[in-house]
Motif scaffolding. Structure first.
Motif, PDB file in Angstrom:
ATOM      1  N   THR A   4       0.798  -1.196  -0.013  1.00 38.09           N
ATOM      2  CA  THR A   4       0.083  -0.101   0.187  1.00 38.09           C
ATOM      3  C   THR A   4       0.747   1.185   0.053  1.00 38.09           C
ATOM      4  O   THR A   4       1.724   1.449   0.905  1.00 38.09           O
ATOM      5  CB  THR A   4      -0.860   0.029   1.291  1.00 38.09           C
ATOM      6  OG1 THR A   4      -1.630  -1.388   1.299  1.00 38.09           O
ATOM      7  CG2 THR A   4      -1.860   1.194   1.087  1.00 38.09           C
ATOM      8  N   LEU A   5       0.656   2.074  -1.134  1.00 35.87           N
ATOM      9  CA  LEU A   5       1.485   3.420  -1.363  1.00 35.87           C
ATOM     10  C   LEU A   5       0.990   4.246  -1.891  1.00 35.87           C
ATOM     11  O   LEU A   5      -0.173   4.010  -2.249  1.00 35.87           O
ATOM     12  CB  LEU A   5       2.784   2.919  -2.258  1.00 35.87           C
ATOM     13  CG  LEU A   5       3.852   1.725  -1.554  1.00 35.87           C
ATOM     14  CD1 LEU A   5       4.930   1.662  -2.804  1.00 35.87           C
ATOM     15  CD2 LEU A   5       4.722   2.240  -0.535  1.00 35.87           C
ATOM     16  N   LYS A   6       1.422   5.322  -1.846  1.00 35.51           N
ATOM     17  CA  LYS A   6       0.715   6.408  -2.626  1.00 35.51           C
ATOM     18  C   LYS A   6       0.761   6.311  -4.331  1.00 35.51           C
ATOM     19  O   LYS A   6       2.000   5.881  -4.575  1.00 35.51           O
ATOM     20  CB  LYS A   6       1.627   7.862  -2.293  1.00 35.51           C
ATOM     21  CG  LYS A   6       1.432   8.128  -0.992  1.00 35.51           C
ATOM     22  CD  LYS A   6       0.200   8.741  -0.450  1.00 35.51           C
ATOM     23  CE  LYS A   6      -0.007   9.197   0.947  1.00 35.51           C
ATOM     24  NZ  LYS A   6      -1.501   9.410   1.062  1.00 35.51           N
ATOM     25  N   ARG A  20      -7.704   4.847  -0.498  1.00 37.93           N
ATOM     26  CA  ARG A  20      -8.065   6.018   0.212  1.00 37.93           C
ATOM     27  C   ARG A  20      -7.814   7.204  -0.587  1.00 37.93           C
ATOM     28  O   ARG A  20      -6.902   7.338  -1.589  1.00 37.93           O
ATOM     29  CB  ARG A  20      -7.104   6.119   1.537  1.00 37.93           C
ATOM     30  CG  ARG A  20      -7.653   7.399   2.215  1.00 37.93           C
ATOM     31  CD  ARG A  20      -6.936   7.658   3.826  1.00 37.93           C
ATOM     32  NE  ARG A  20      -5.914   7.841   3.411  1.00 37.93           N
ATOM     33  CZ  ARG A  20      -4.819   7.935   4.413  1.00 37.93           C
ATOM     34  NH1 ARG A  20      -5.000   7.513   5.564  1.00 37.93           N
ATOM     35  NH2 ARG A  20      -3.740   8.190   4.191  1.00 37.93           N
ATOM     36  N   ASP A  23      -6.211  13.055   1.978  1.00 37.71           N
ATOM     37  CA  ASP A  23      -5.574  12.948   3.304  1.00 37.71           C
ATOM     38  C   ASP A  23      -6.792  13.346   4.513  1.00 37.71           C
ATOM     39  O   ASP A  23      -6.879  14.820   4.437  1.00 37.71           O
ATOM     40  CB  ASP A  23      -4.255  14.135   3.506  1.00 37.71           C
ATOM     41  CG  ASP A  23      -3.446  13.985   4.697  1.00 37.71           C
ATOM     42  OD1 ASP A  23      -4.162  12.941   5.569  1.00 37.71           O
ATOM     43  OD2 ASP A  23      -2.716  14.735   4.804  1.00 37.71           O
ATOM     44  N   GLU A  45     -12.652   5.173  -3.815  1.00 34.19           N
ATOM     45  CA  GLU A  45     -12.136   3.778  -3.180  1.00 34.19           C
ATOM     46  C   GLU A  45     -12.687   2.655  -3.660  1.00 34.19           C
ATOM     47  O   GLU A  45     -14.041   2.476  -3.970  1.00 34.19           O
ATOM     48  CB  GLU A  45     -12.384   3.830  -1.787  1.00 34.19           C
ATOM     49  CG  GLU A  45     -11.615   4.920  -0.885  1.00 34.19           C
ATOM     50  CD  GLU A  45     -12.323   5.096   0.634  1.00 34.19           C
ATOM     51  OE1 GLU A  45     -12.955   4.228   1.066  1.00 34.19           O
ATOM     52  OE2 GLU A  45     -11.731   5.925   1.280  1.00 34.19           O
ATOM     53  N   SER A  80      -2.074  12.319  -3.390  1.00 36.97           N
ATOM     54  CA  SER A  80      -3.487  12.139  -2.735  1.00 36.97           C
ATOM     55  C   SER A  80      -4.279  10.834  -2.522  1.00 36.97           C
ATOM     56  O   SER A  80      -5.179  10.757  -1.866  1.00 36.97           O
ATOM     57  CB  SER A  80      -4.203  13.445  -3.034  1.00 36.97           C
ATOM     58  OG  SER A  80      -3.631  14.632  -2.975  1.00 36.97           O
ATOM     59  N   THR A  82      -4.243   6.736  -1.924  1.00 32.17           N
ATOM     60  CA  THR A  82      -3.213   5.338  -1.626  1.00 32.17           C
ATOM     61  C   THR A  82      -3.900   4.350  -2.183  1.00 32.17           C
ATOM     62  O   THR A  82      -5.231   4.185  -2.463  1.00 32.17           O
ATOM     63  CB  THR A  82      -3.610   5.360  -0.182  1.00 32.17           C
ATOM     64  OG1 THR A  82      -3.261   6.836   0.714  1.00 32.17           O
ATOM     65  CG2 THR A  82      -2.901   4.410   0.563  1.00 32.17           C
ATOM     66  N   ARG A  84      -3.392   0.142  -3.029  1.00 31.09           N
ATOM     67  CA  ARG A  84      -2.738  -1.307  -2.591  1.00 31.09           C
ATOM     68  C   ARG A  84      -2.378  -1.882  -4.237  1.00 31.09           C
ATOM     69  O   ARG A  84      -3.376  -2.262  -4.882  1.00 31.09           O
ATOM     70  CB  ARG A  84      -3.951  -2.120  -1.927  1.00 31.09           C
ATOM     71  CG  ARG A  84      -3.428  -3.389  -1.657  1.00 31.09           C
ATOM     72  CD  ARG A  84      -4.253  -4.180  -0.801  1.00 31.09           C
ATOM     73  NE  ARG A  84      -5.548  -4.384  -1.393  1.00 31.09           N
ATOM     74  CZ  ARG A  84      -6.748  -4.144  -1.212  1.00 31.09           C
ATOM     75  NH1 ARG A  84      -6.956  -3.357  -0.239  1.00 31.09           N
ATOM     76  NH2 ARG A  84      -7.822  -4.328  -1.944  1.00 31.09           N
TER      77      ARG A  84
END
Length: 102
Positions: A4-6, A20, A23, A45, A80, A82, A84
């Motif tokens: 899980t990263l930006k 997500r 923020d 999402e 902004s 996120t 997976r």
């Protein structure tokens, strides 16, 4: 294995699912406006994303497939989101799962 990263850390060919948007701790007007625009573009999402292309200078902007549409963003905007990401693809991995006749 998944990471899980930006989305801004993605490389060409990376695929994953948005977990997500924005923020949620951010209260500044610019951050809220960016989150609203991303949602309007389909960055919600659960949407699947695939990075298709990176710009020549500083790898910016990035073009990606979001579900069934294509969208381009700057990397600072992609930060902004996120995501997976799926496990890294290994060259030839698509053939490893096929049965080889004896």
């Amino acid at each position: 294995m998944t990471d899980t990263l930006k989305l801004s850390h993605a490389r060409k060919g990376d695929r994953g699912v948005i977990v997500r948007v924005g923020d949620h701790a951010r209260t500044d007007e610019h951050g809220l406006e960016l989150e609203r625009r991303l949602l309007e573009l389909g960055f919600v999402e659960g949407a699947t994303v695939e990075l298709l292309h990176e710009g020549l200078f500083g790898r910016d902007p990035i073009a990606m497939k979001v579900d069934d549409m294509r969208v381009a963003l700057r990397r600072h905007e992609a930060a902004s989101l996120t995501v997976r990401f799926e496990a890294a693809r290994v060259a030839g991995a698509e053939f490893a799962s096929e049965e080889v006749p004896a």
